[in-house]
Design a protein around this motif. Structure first.
Motif, PDB file in Angstrom:
ATOM      1  N   PHE A  96       0.083 -10.751  -1.497  1.00 40.43           N
ATOM      2  CA  PHE A  96      -0.158  -9.586  -0.654  1.00 40.43           C
ATOM      3  C   PHE A  96       0.090  -8.290  -1.404  1.00 40.43           C
ATOM      4  N   ALA A  97       1.105  -8.274  -2.262  1.00 37.14           N
ATOM      5  CA  ALA A  97       1.415  -7.063  -3.012  1.00 37.14           C
ATOM      6  C   ALA A  97       0.256  -6.653  -3.913  1.00 37.14           C
ATOM      7  N   GLU A  98      -0.391  -7.646  -4.539  1.00 34.84           N
ATOM      8  CA  GLU A  98      -1.528  -7.337  -5.413  1.00 34.84           C
ATOM      9  C   GLU A  98      -2.713  -6.822  -4.607  1.00 34.84           C
ATOM     10  N   VAL A  99      -2.920  -7.382  -3.410  1.00 36.71           N
ATOM     11  CA  VAL A  99      -3.990  -6.871  -2.538  1.00 36.71           C
ATOM     12  C   VAL A  99      -3.745  -5.398  -2.232  1.00 36.71           C
ATOM     13  N   GLY A 100      -2.511  -5.056  -1.857  1.00 38.52           N
ATOM     14  CA  GLY A 100      -2.200  -3.662  -1.558  1.00 38.52           C
ATOM     15  C   GLY A 100      -2.385  -2.751  -2.756  1.00 38.52           C
ATOM     16  N   ARG A 101      -1.923  -3.188  -3.920  1.00 35.77           N
ATOM     17  CA  ARG A 101      -2.065  -2.368  -5.135  1.00 35.77           C
ATOM     18  C   ARG A 101      -3.535  -2.136  -5.470  1.00 35.77           C
ATOM     19  N   ARG A 102      -4.327  -3.179  -5.361  1.00 33.16           N
ATOM     20  CA  ARG A 102      -5.754  -3.025  -5.706  1.00 33.16           C
ATOM     21  C   ARG A 102      -6.486  -2.148  -4.690  1.00 33.16           C
ATOM     22  N   CYS A 103      -6.064  -2.184  -3.436  1.00 26.58           N
ATOM     23  CA  CYS A 103      -6.676  -1.303  -2.443  1.00 26.58           C
ATOM     24  C   CYS A 103      -6.423   0.160  -2.789  1.00 26.58           C
ATOM     25  N   VAL A 104      -5.168   0.492  -3.113  1.00 27.87           N
ATOM     26  CA  VAL A 104      -4.838   1.876  -3.471  1.00 27.87           C
ATOM     27  C   VAL A 104      -5.558   2.279  -4.751  1.00 27.87           C
ATOM     28  N   ALA A 105      -5.537   1.406  -5.753  1.00 27.29           N
ATOM     29  CA  ALA A 105      -6.234   1.718  -7.008  1.00 27.29           C
ATOM     30  C   ALA A 105      -7.727   1.937  -6.760  1.00 27.29           C
ATOM     31  N   GLY A 106      -8.298   1.151  -5.850  1.00 28.24           N
ATOM     32  CA  GLY A 106      -9.725   1.265  -5.558  1.00 28.24           C
ATOM     33  C   GLY A 106     -10.096   2.590  -4.922  1.00 28.24           C
ATOM     34  N   ILE A 137       0.841  -1.202   0.000  1.00 28.76           N
ATOM     35  CA  ILE A 137       0.000   0.000   0.000  1.00 28.76           C
ATOM     36  C   ILE A 137       0.874   1.249   0.000  1.00 28.76           C
ATOM     37  N   ALA A 138       1.914   1.256   0.847  1.00 31.03           N
ATOM     38  CA  ALA A 138       2.795   2.420   0.929  1.00 31.03           C
ATOM     39  C   ALA A 138       3.505   2.656  -0.403  1.00 31.03           C
ATOM     40  N   ALA A 139       3.996   1.587  -1.023  1.00 26.21           N
ATOM     41  CA  ALA A 139       4.706   1.730  -2.298  1.00 26.21           C
ATOM     42  C   ALA A 139       3.767   2.198  -3.402  1.00 26.21           C
ATOM     43  N   SER A 140       2.559   1.626  -3.463  1.00 23.01           N
ATOM     44  CA  SER A 140       1.605   2.015  -4.501  1.00 23.01           C
ATOM     45  C   SER A 140       1.135   3.454  -4.317  1.00 23.01           C
ATOM     46  N   GLU A 142       1.802   7.059  -6.766  1.00 23.33           N
ATOM     47  CA  GLU A 142       0.721   7.940  -7.231  1.00 23.33           C
ATOM     48  C   GLU A 142       0.829   9.332  -6.613  1.00 23.33           C
ATOM     49  N   GLY A 143       1.905   9.584  -5.854  1.00 21.07           N
ATOM     50  CA  GLY A 143       2.080  10.890  -5.240  1.00 21.07           C
ATOM     51  C   GLY A 143       1.335  11.077  -3.940  1.00 21.07           C
ATOM     52  N   TYR A 144       0.992   9.977  -3.269  1.00 20.79           N
ATOM     53  CA  TYR A 144       0.269  10.035  -1.998  1.00 20.79           C
ATOM     54  C   TYR A 144       1.133   9.501  -0.865  1.00 20.79           C
TER      55      TYR A 144
END
Length: 367
Positions: A323-333, A115-118, A122-124
């Motif tokens: 886990f990495a995909e879960v984090g990426r999809r959470c941020v994208a969502g 989540i932190a990396a994603s 995105e600048g967040y």
């Protein structure tokens, strides 16, 4: 001989004039105690403050030569945009709150890392909001703190099911995505395919010829653990196999060890599915101490595929979750919810799992 300086003699300048960017007029540098402003950058670059603002905000409508001139002036003056003021002007803080129950589990740590990396890409930034206790009051308290912070959205990584929490004090502008839990129809959810991974693990052991499969579960309050228990039981029932008594764990290797000491005494136990790799590690130790061979006497399957799983004695067959995909999809969502004006979608997105077969599983012993 002492030389006096006349009182009316002008003191030397404390700051030299700043060398101008090519094409711009020379301007005095701000004093060390003075904050470098957008106006200073504009004067040094020979452009308007509005142009500096457009460059600072990444606006595309600035020529490359002008943009380079402004960036050079920013670097020369050490200018840093006031992100707080920009946030107030834009009505967004470019920060995502992450409500988290614990950092003691591998899954939570790896999901948070993603989540932190994603978010950064995105600048967040992220703001971590811990839950004081796995109770309704603890969850409500975390959401209350969320409303007091400067965040645009929230990702909730929660062991407990949010359907058990009656009222959540959530600001209306904050978009929410829930990871690895259950939020009913209130929020979007990104979850590992807990049931699918469990079915694959149990079926793998049945296909090897084991009569049934024992289970060491996670803690009863965990949503993921509940899903795995249900899928374990359902898979055995659909195969027409006996469902043996379940051993309760708490995700720790120590709880897997305690459960393993009991299972090692049962000669009918030839296959065990542990709800995570740490408990599987404790189980392997207990079986070794009891003189049981893995996989010669007992086959063992875990869940997670932690980085050390391939180095267990023996290397562990396990269910890999991304886990990495879960984090990426959470941020994208949450970003998609923030950017779209229509009513945000709800429902659950499942991230697939897959089996990683190593050396801890084999057909049951003969006789």
């Amino acid at each position: 001989m002492i030389t006096q300086v006349a009182k009316d003699q002008p003191e030397p300048a404390t700051e030299p004039a700043t060398a101008p960017v090519p094409g711009a007029a020379a301007v005095p540098a701000p004093r060390r105690t003075q904050r470098v402003s957008m106006a200073h950058v504009a004067r040094l670059a020979g452009v308007s403050s509005q142009t500096v603002s457009r460059v600072s905000n990444g606006h595309p409508g600035v020529g490359e030569e002008t943009r380079s001139q402004v960036l050079t002036a920013m670097k020369q003056l050490g200018y840093r945009p006031n992100s707080a003021a920009r946030a107030l002007k834009r009505g967004e803080f470019r920060t995502i709150g992450v409500i988290l129950f614990t950092l003691a589990t591998t899954g939570n740590v790896r999901t948070l890392e993603a989540i932190a990396a994603s978010a950064a890409s995105e600048g967040y930034a992220i703001t971590l909001i811990p839950v004081s206790a796995p109770t309704q009051d603890g969850v409500r308290g975390a959401f209350t703190r969320l409303g007091e912070l400067a965040v645009d959205a929230a990702i909730v990584i929660m062991e407990v099911s949010l359907t058990d929490v009656e009222v959540l004090p959530l600001p209306p502008h904050v978009q929410v995505v829930v990871a690895d839990s259950n939020a009913g129809d209130r929020y979007s959810v990104v979850d590992t395919d807990q049931a699918g991974g469990t079915r694959e693990a149990v079926q793998h052991l049945l296909d090897l010829g084991h009569r049934t499969v024992w289970h060491i579960s996670g803690p009863p309050e965990s949503f993921a653990a509940q899903r795995r228990v249900r899928a374990w039981r359902t898979t055995l029932e659909e195969a027409g196999r006996e469902v043996p008594p379940m051993a309760a764990g708490d995700w720790s290797a120590e709880s897997g060890y305690r459960a393993g000491l009991l299972l090692a005494r049962n000669p009918e136990c030839t296959a065990v599915f542990a709800a995570n790799d740490q408990m599987a590690l404790g189980l392997l130790r207990a079986l070794h101490e009891a003189g049981k061979s893995v996989p010669g006497d007992v086959s063992v399957v875990g869940f997670d595929d932690i980085p050390e799983a391939g180095s267990f004695p023996p290397p562990l067959t396990t269910v890999h979750q991304d886990f990495a995909e879960v984090g990426r999809r959470c941020v994208a969502g949450v970003l998609r919810k923030m950017r779209e004006q229509h009513a945000p979608e709800r429902g659950t997105t499942l991230v697939p799992t897959h089996m990683v077969i190593r050396e801890s599983t084999a057909p049951p012993p003969r006789g």
